[in-house]
Design an enzyme around this catalytic site. Structure first.
Site, PDB file in Angstrom:
ATOM      1  N   ALA B  79       0.820  -1.478   0.594  1.00 18.99           N
ATOM      2  CA  ALA B  79       0.330   0.456  -0.215  1.00 18.99           C
ATOM      3  C   ALA B  79       0.851   1.172   0.028  1.00 18.99           C
ATOM      4  CB  ALA B  79      -1.143  -0.365   1.503  1.00 18.99           C
ATOM      5  N   LEU B 140       2.965  -1.153   3.986  1.00 20.64           N
ATOM      6  CA  LEU B 140       2.601  -0.505   3.002  1.00 20.64           C
ATOM      7  C   LEU B 140       4.008  -0.536   2.345  1.00 20.64           C
ATOM      8  CD1 LEU B 140       2.378   2.377   6.420  1.00 20.64           C
ATOM      9  CD2 LEU B 140       1.110   1.696   4.558  1.00 20.64           C
ATOM     10  N   CYS B 141       4.062  -0.473   1.031  1.00 17.60           N
ATOM     11  CA  CYS B 141       5.143  -0.051   0.087  1.00 17.60           C
ATOM     12  C   CYS B 141       6.658   0.408   1.118  1.00 17.60           C
ATOM     13  CB  CYS B 141       4.565   0.841  -0.789  1.00 17.60           C
ATOM     14  SG  CYS B 141       5.857   0.606  -2.259  1.00 17.60           S
ATOM     15  N   PHE B 142       6.248   1.785   1.399  1.00 20.52           N
ATOM     16  CA  PHE B 142       7.536   1.917   1.968  1.00 20.52           C
ATOM     17  C   PHE B 142       8.172   1.007   3.089  1.00 20.52           C
ATOM     18  CE2 PHE B 142       6.065   4.794  -1.282  1.00 20.52           C
ATOM     19  CZ  PHE B 142       7.766   5.317  -1.590  1.00 20.52           C
TER      20      PHE B 142
END
Lengths: 124, 259
Positions: B79, B140-142
């Site tokens: 995300a 989360l992607c990061f």
């Protein structure tokens, strides 16, 4: 064991006794995707046309559609596979099969690539 | 032989479903033009975009991002909280030199951003896998690390991920979504807030989102031997009914909540 046929979209088909066709993903495609994390297969009873999406597979970075190499009805699904995705890499042409299809027109198989033609495709 | 022109659309802000609809049609545009195409765009409100198969319930239960609209991408990955990032979509036909494997397009576009960031003084590089990497299934992607992510090192601190991308590999084309984190998003709680370029620069901000994107695209063009062609109208301006159909798809709660 019958000869495998391949779609240009990297699915393989093996004609089985009784007129069914087993479908999977080629070793080349599995290796290109790398690090598989999720797979969604169709329900038994789903009718598909050749070239339509049969399911989806996700690697760490990419989601790819799996395409039906022949038209027909899905009569069996390898339900254990989404929970054992390593099997796809370890045995893509055996235990890593995806679905069995009852083809509408067995002659469609003749339009697919044989092993030599598929090998040439992935080397090109 | 692929097209030697790189069309680029600088699109105005739109909401999540409209952006996803345009991106999906961008993949068709890559096939039609037989080459790489890029759309750079913004969001009309801070939005969470979920990867194609991420569990919706997990995002909904994440208090740190509560209240933000959620859209599900056709592409994979984790995300992303949009609003303080530079978002792009790029697409190539499957037969393009960058279309053969997922890593080819990923590395091609990310390497160009590493060059831009280094020119601005960041210690940027493509991430190499390590035993210390965080879990690959973080929401989360990061919060994730994948080979080829753009990361920035600062002293002995762990490198910060500033750019991640993910793909949808279609029958004839590859669509890649990506996000460059310009600054930490103030709309989310600490648990979901990642440092961006502004925080990493420590006040030494000599760039804008547009200037970074322009230099990035120029680098991509050089790497691909292409001539950039800025498009005069928004990508969605001439899509008509096709965009409306895809827009409806991405607004459908059955798509957003598919898993």
């Amino acid at each position: 064991m019958a000869e495998l046929k391949f779609a240009k979209s990297h699915e393989w088909v093996r004609p089985e006794t009784g007129g069914l066709a087993t479908v999977g993903i080629s070793k080349y495609a599995v290796e290109a995707l790398t690090d598989l994390v999720f797979m969604q297969l169709p329900p038994v009873g789903k009718k598909v046309k050749a070239g339509e999406s049969l399911g989806e597979i996700e690697s760490v970075k990419a989601v790819s559609d799996i395409y039906a190499p022949v038209s027909g009805e899905v009569v069996e699904v390898n339900a254990a596979l989404p929970n054992q995705l390593d099997t796809l890499g370890a045995d893509p042409y055996g235990a890593g099969w995806l679905v069995r299809i009852k083809p509408d027109d067995p002659a469609e198989l003749a339009g697919l690539l044989d092993q030599a033609a598929y090998d040439a495709l992935v080397k090109s | 032989m692929s097209s030697d022109v790189l069309p680029v659309w600088w699109d105005p802000a739109a909401d999540g479903p409209a952006n996803m609809a345009a991106d999906e049609l961008l993949a068709e545009e890559a096939v039609r033009r037989d080459g790489l195409v890029i759309r750079v765009y913004a969001w009309s409100a801070p939005t969470v975009s979920l990867g194609a198969f991420q569990p919706f319930a997990e995002a909904e239960a994440c208090a740190a991002i509560a209240g933000l609209p959620i859209v599900r991408r056709p592409s994979g990955g984790g995300a992303i909280i949009h609003g303080t990032d530079l978002t792009y979509a790029a697409a190539v036909p499957k037969g393009h030199p960058w279309g053969g494997t997922p890593q080819a397009l990923y590395d091609g576009l990310h390497a160009a951003m590493v060059d831009v960031l280094r020119d601005h003084g960041f210690d940027a590089r493509l991430h190499a896998p390590s035993a210390d990497d965080p879990p690959a299934d973080a929401l989360l992607c990061f919060s994730r690390r994948s080979p080829g992510d753009v990361v920035v090192r600062q002293g002995d601190a762990p490198a910060a991920k500033v750019m991640g991308s993910a793909q949808r590999r279609l029958g004839t084309a590859v669509l890649q979504h990506g996000s460059l984190l310009l600054s930490a998003c103030p709309r989310v709680a600490d648990a979901a807030r990642h440092v961006g370029l502004a925080e990493l620069a420590r006040g030494r901000v000599d760039w804008t989102a547009r200037s970074l994107a322009e230099r990035w695209i120029a680098g991509i063009a050089v790497a691909g031997g292409l001539t950039t062609a800025e498009q005069p109208a928004a990508f969605a301006a001439n899509l008509g009914e096709r965009a409306a159909v895809r827009d409806a798809h991405f607004r459908d709660p059955r798509w957003t909540g598919r898993r």
